[in-house]
Design a protein around this motif. Structure first.
Motif, PDB file in Angstrom:
ATOM      1  N   SER A 358      -7.978 -18.032  37.031  1.00 12.81           N
ATOM      2  CA  SER A 358      -7.718 -17.884  38.305  1.00 12.81           C
ATOM      3  C   SER A 358      -6.855 -18.762  38.731  1.00 12.81           C
ATOM      4  N   GLY A 359      -5.563 -18.904  37.794  1.00 10.46           N
ATOM      5  CA  GLY A 359      -5.104 -20.786  38.416  1.00 10.46           C
ATOM      6  C   GLY A 359      -5.042 -21.421  38.246  1.00 10.46           C
ATOM      7  N   GLN A 360      -6.625 -22.041  37.539  1.00 17.26           N
ATOM      8  CA  GLN A 360      -7.022 -23.271  37.000  1.00 17.26           C
ATOM      9  C   GLN A 360      -6.514 -23.496  35.695  1.00 17.26           C
ATOM     10  N   VAL A 361      -6.858 -24.696  35.208  1.00 20.91           N
ATOM     11  CA  VAL A 361      -6.360 -24.577  33.103  1.00 20.91           C
ATOM     12  C   VAL A 361      -8.096 -24.025  32.877  1.00 20.91           C
ATOM     13  N   ASP A 362      -8.388 -23.395  32.443  1.00 18.59           N
ATOM     14  CA  ASP A 362      -9.491 -24.048  31.668  1.00 18.59           C
ATOM     15  C   ASP A 362      -9.742 -24.703  30.647  1.00 18.59           C
ATOM     16  N   GLU A 363     -10.422 -26.266  30.079  1.00 21.55           N
ATOM     17  CA  GLU A 363     -10.164 -27.136  29.780  1.00 21.55           C
ATOM     18  C   GLU A 363     -11.305 -26.543  28.498  1.00 21.55           C
ATOM     19  N   SER A 364     -11.821 -25.862  28.460  1.00 22.72           N
ATOM     20  CA  SER A 364     -13.180 -25.198  27.185  1.00 22.72           C
ATOM     21  C   SER A 364     -12.503 -24.049  26.085  1.00 22.72           C
ATOM     22  N   GLN A 365     -10.872 -24.258  26.197  1.00 19.71           N
ATOM     23  CA  GLN A 365     -10.481 -23.319  25.127  1.00 19.71           C
ATOM     24  C   GLN A 365      -9.398 -23.213  25.604  1.00 19.71           C
ATOM     25  N   ALA A 366      -8.335 -22.975  24.470  1.00 19.92           N
ATOM     26  CA  ALA A 366      -6.510 -22.842  24.589  1.00 19.92           C
ATOM     27  C   ALA A 366      -6.287 -21.652  23.563  1.00 19.92           C
ATOM     28  N   PHE A 367      -4.590 -21.568  23.698  1.00 21.32           N
ATOM     29  CA  PHE A 367      -4.453 -20.596  23.280  1.00 21.32           C
ATOM     30  C   PHE A 367      -3.125 -21.525  21.775  1.00 21.32           C
ATOM     31  N   PHE A 368      -3.648 -20.603  20.642  1.00 24.24           N
ATOM     32  CA  PHE A 368      -2.508 -21.518  20.056  1.00 24.24           C
ATOM     33  C   PHE A 368      -1.308 -21.187  19.860  1.00 24.24           C
ATOM     34  N   HIS A 369      -0.256 -22.693  19.651  1.00 21.98           N
ATOM     35  CA  HIS A 369       0.627 -21.790  20.128  1.00 21.98           C
ATOM     36  C   HIS A 369       2.222 -21.978  18.849  1.00 21.98           C
ATOM     37  N   ARG A 370       1.715 -23.316  18.215  1.00 21.25           N
ATOM     38  CA  ARG A 370       2.554 -23.534  16.370  1.00 21.25           C
ATOM     39  C   ARG A 370       1.923 -24.341  15.615  1.00 21.25           C
ATOM     40  N   LEU A 371       2.127 -24.406  14.881  1.00 20.12           N
ATOM     41  CA  LEU A 371       1.248 -25.438  13.813  1.00 20.12           C
ATOM     42  C   LEU A 371       1.998 -25.558  12.952  1.00 20.12           C
ATOM     43  N   PHE A 372       2.782 -26.709  12.312  1.00 22.67           N
ATOM     44  CA  PHE A 372       3.120 -27.228  11.533  1.00 22.67           C
ATOM     45  C   PHE A 372       2.725 -27.601  10.164  1.00 22.67           C
ATOM     46  N   TRP A 373       2.843 -27.741   8.422  1.00 23.48           N
ATOM     47  CA  TRP A 373       1.924 -28.720   7.400  1.00 23.48           C
ATOM     48  C   TRP A 373       3.430 -28.895   6.445  1.00 23.48           C
ATOM     49  N   THR A 374       2.613 -29.695   5.835  1.00 25.10           N
ATOM     50  CA  THR A 374       3.182 -29.642   4.437  1.00 25.10           C
ATOM     51  C   THR A 374       2.182 -30.483   3.959  1.00 25.10           C
ATOM     52  N   PHE A 375       2.070 -30.499   2.496  1.00 22.53           N
ATOM     53  CA  PHE A 375       0.749 -31.806   1.698  1.00 22.53           C
ATOM     54  C   PHE A 375       1.809 -32.687   0.140  1.00 22.53           C
ATOM     55  N   PRO A 376       1.373 -33.753   0.240  1.00 15.11           N
ATOM     56  CA  PRO A 376       1.419 -34.533  -0.241  1.00 15.11           C
ATOM     57  C   PRO A 376       2.636 -34.875  -1.448  1.00 15.11           C
ATOM     58  N   PRO A 377       1.547 -33.991  -2.350  1.00 19.01           N
ATOM     59  CA  PRO A 377       2.800 -33.132  -3.685  1.00 19.01           C
ATOM     60  C   PRO A 377       4.261 -32.671  -3.119  1.00 19.01           C
ATOM     61  N   LEU A 378       4.598 -32.157  -2.701  1.00 12.69           N
ATOM     62  CA  LEU A 378       5.075 -31.265  -1.473  1.00 12.69           C
ATOM     63  C   LEU A 378       6.337 -32.124  -1.498  1.00 12.69           C
ATOM     64  N   ILE A 379       5.986 -32.947  -0.644  1.00 16.05           N
ATOM     65  CA  ILE A 379       6.168 -34.354   0.245  1.00 16.05           C
ATOM     66  C   ILE A 379       6.665 -35.396  -0.955  1.00 16.05           C
ATOM     67  N   GLN A 380       6.558 -35.325  -2.094  1.00 10.41           N
ATOM     68  CA  GLN A 380       6.477 -36.782  -3.103  1.00 10.41           C
ATOM     69  C   GLN A 380       7.206 -35.690  -4.602  1.00 10.41           C
ATOM     70  N   ALA A 381       7.232 -34.722  -4.490  1.00 14.34           N
ATOM     71  CA  ALA A 381       8.669 -33.617  -5.564  1.00 14.34           C
ATOM     72  C   ALA A 381       9.621 -33.330  -4.681  1.00 14.34           C
ATOM     73  N   PHE A 382       9.723 -33.310  -3.622  1.00  8.39           N
ATOM     74  CA  PHE A 382      11.326 -33.578  -3.012  1.00  8.39           C
ATOM     75  C   PHE A 382      11.797 -34.496  -3.191  1.00  8.39           C
ATOM     76  N   ARG A 383      11.481 -35.198  -3.643  1.00  6.78           N
ATOM     77  CA  ARG A 383      12.475 -36.801  -3.625  1.00  6.78           C
ATOM     78  C   ARG A 383      13.216 -36.589  -4.906  1.00  6.78           C
ATOM     79  N   HIS A 384      12.384 -35.558  -5.876  1.00  9.96           N
ATOM     80  CA  HIS A 384      13.153 -36.124  -7.170  1.00  9.96           C
ATOM     81  C   HIS A 384      13.995 -34.397  -7.077  1.00  9.96           C
TER      82      HIS A 384
END
Length: 529
Positions: A358-384
């Motif tokens: 009804s035009g008001q923001v419901d602070e108790s819930q939210a919609f998923f929008h975007r997610l970025f993720w990576t892991f330490p072994p991948l970050i370290q491996a890219f250096r080589h």
């Protein structure tokens, strides 16, 4: 050969002792004829359905070999089977006790029962048990007239019924929730009825479709669903008050419309039943194709359901195994936190959108929008790895859609390594900027990188952003030859032209490039343009 009967006896049929109910330390079996590869598939599927039964038993029915003179070499017919005569509808394992009902039901007058499985005819009695759900008859015996059973399955929200013809009743042979249950006795008079109990498992070997015309405390009448359209199956039962038993007053049988009118599908074989059957296959491989599940279901139940019904069954199985779509999205914050706690250095950036009521923001819930993720072994491996990264996106075909973005690197041996991922709403300038900015910040800070991609305008806008960190000399862009060649092939047909283009693209010197490009020019100047 084992019995020394070669030439005197031949194998007429093979049988499998198929479990039909498993309850604690009790197992009941039926004889399942093996006559095709599909029957063997049923046997192996049954083995996975009933892991408690560790030893499969095959039976062979032997008959006399007829000589050229027309006589048989031996008079006696031998069955090489440890499980007893093949004419019995249910056989108990010698090592496992068979469950016997506590109260023996009363019997009505005998009549002939067609087994419908090619094993043989058994003359027995039908046990009519009014006002109580009493048990399961041996599978394959009788037509099993049943009443309506209300379904109380709780379905995930994303699964809807495939058509209006799904019954709100589960009419299965030998399973009834109506006030009348049916069973049968074998030739020796042993009761084939058992109380239902939680934990029992069974197979539906044969089911029929019928309508309950009349049902009260004195009378029960059932007719074939196709009654009047050339089919006459009917059963009429009456209560004999003086003796307190139910008696078959009229019976037009057997139920012959099974093979012609419902051989391709069966309404009782709904997606709830199929889902329970395909659950082990989906659990073993969630990507199993619908066609594979459909063929397995058809071989197992003897009916071929619709593609959509099997698809719905798979969706239900996936929801039961992995949770439904809403649950999966709701688990994302917990999953991110779990990764960061158990693998320090994990990068996960979750973005949400506000929910407005009804035009008001419901602070108790939210919609998923975007997610970025990576892991330490991948970050370290890219250096080589080589100083290049390939980026692309693929559509997601779940309930909520979206796109998976991914970045791939190569090591010195040209093995590929995924280094970063993102779930976004689709491919556009904003989503690619979200992905590439975090990729640059957390995984690929090195200068002089080469970025390989297709020619999507969203990628172009993100790479050319002044504050993105992807402009020369920090980074350079090249187009993926696979995408270029695919677009090229839409206009210029033929493998030779495409091969020349790819060879030119992979040229490591200008001289080599000119060589292949000149050949392309001689074939058609429009190709070079």
């Amino acid at each position: 050969m084992k019995l020394g009967l070669e030439g005197a006896k031949r194998v007429k049929k093979f049988f499998y002792r198929i479990p039909i109910t498993v309850l604690q330390d009790t197992v009941k079996y039926d004889c399942f004829t093996i006559g095709s590869d599909e029957d063997l598939q049923v046997m192996f599927l049954c083995r996975r359905q009933f892991p408690e039964v560790r030893t499969p038993e095959l039976l062979a029915k032997l008959v006399d070999v007829v000589s050229s003179s027309g006589g048989s070499n031996r008079n006696a017919t031998t069955e090489a089977a440890a499980a007893g005569s093949s004419s019995r509808p249910a056989v108990a394992s010698s090592s496992v006790p068979v469950y016997e009902p506590a109260v023996q039901p009363v019997a009505s007058p005998s009549f002939a029962v067609d087994l419908n499985d090619g094993v043989g005819d058994v003359v027995g009695s039908v046990d009519i048990l009014p006002n109580a759900l009493q048990g399961v008859p041996p599978v394959g015996v009788g037509d099993g007239v049943l009443g309506d059973v209300e379904e109380d399955d709780v379905e995930p929200d994303m699964i809807e019924d495939d058509s209006g013809d799904e019954l709100d009743a589960m009419r299965q042979e030998g399973v009834s929730g109506h006030s009348v249950g049916f069973g049968a006795r074998d030739a020796e008079g042993t009761a084939g009825l058992t109380e239902f109990q939680v934990g029992q498992q069974f197979h539906i070997r044969r089911g029929v479709q019928y309508k309950v015309v009349e049902s009260d405390h004195r009378r029960y009448v059932g007719k074939c669903s196709e009654f009047g359209n050339g089919y006459t199956w009917l059963i009429r039962l009456s209560l004999r008050k003086r003796k307190g038993i139910w008696e078959v007053k009229r019976y037009n049988g057997p139920h012959t419309c099974l093979a012609t009118s419902i051989s391709s599908d069966h309404r009782s074989l709904d997606y709830h039943v199929i889902s329970a059957f395909v659950m082990p296959m989906v659990r073993a491989d969630a990507s199993v194709r619908i066609k594979v599940l459909l063929n397995a279901t058809a071989a197992h139940f003897g009916f071929r359901p619709t593609y959509r019904r099997v698809w719905m069954a798979k969706q239900k199985a996936i929801a039961l195994i992995y949770g439904d779509w809403d649950e999966s999205y709701n688990e994302l914050p917990r999953w991110v936190l779990g990764d960061q706690l158990t693998m320090p250095g994990t990068v996960a950036i979750l973005r949400t959108s506000p929910v407005r009521v009804s035009g008001q923001v419901d602070e108790s819930q939210a919609f998923f929008h975007r997610l970025f993720w990576t892991f330490p072994p991948l970050i370290q491996a890219f250096r080589h790895c080589k100083p290049l990264v390939s980026i692309d996106g693929t559509h997601l075909y779940g309930k909520y859609g979206g796109t998976l973005l991914i970045a791939i690197a190569q090591d010195g041996n040209s093995n590929i390594l995924p280094v970063a991922f993102a779930l976004v709403e689709g491919e556009n300038a904003e989503s690619w900027s979200f992905f590439l900015s975090h990729l640059r910040q957390h995984v690929t800070p090195q200068p002089g990188l080469l970025v390989i991609s297709d020619r999507h305008n969203g990628i172009k806008a993100a790479l050319e952003a002044p504050d993105g960190g992807w402009l020369p000399p920090s980074a350079y862009r090249a187009f993926c030859i696979r995408h270029v060649a695919a677009n090229f092939a839409l206009t210029f047909k033929g493998k030779d032209a495409r091969r020349l283009l790819v060879n030119a693209a992979y040229a490591k010197t200008e001289v080599e490039f000119d060589y292949w490009f000149d050949i392309l020019q001689s074939k058609d100047p429009a190709m070079c343009e």
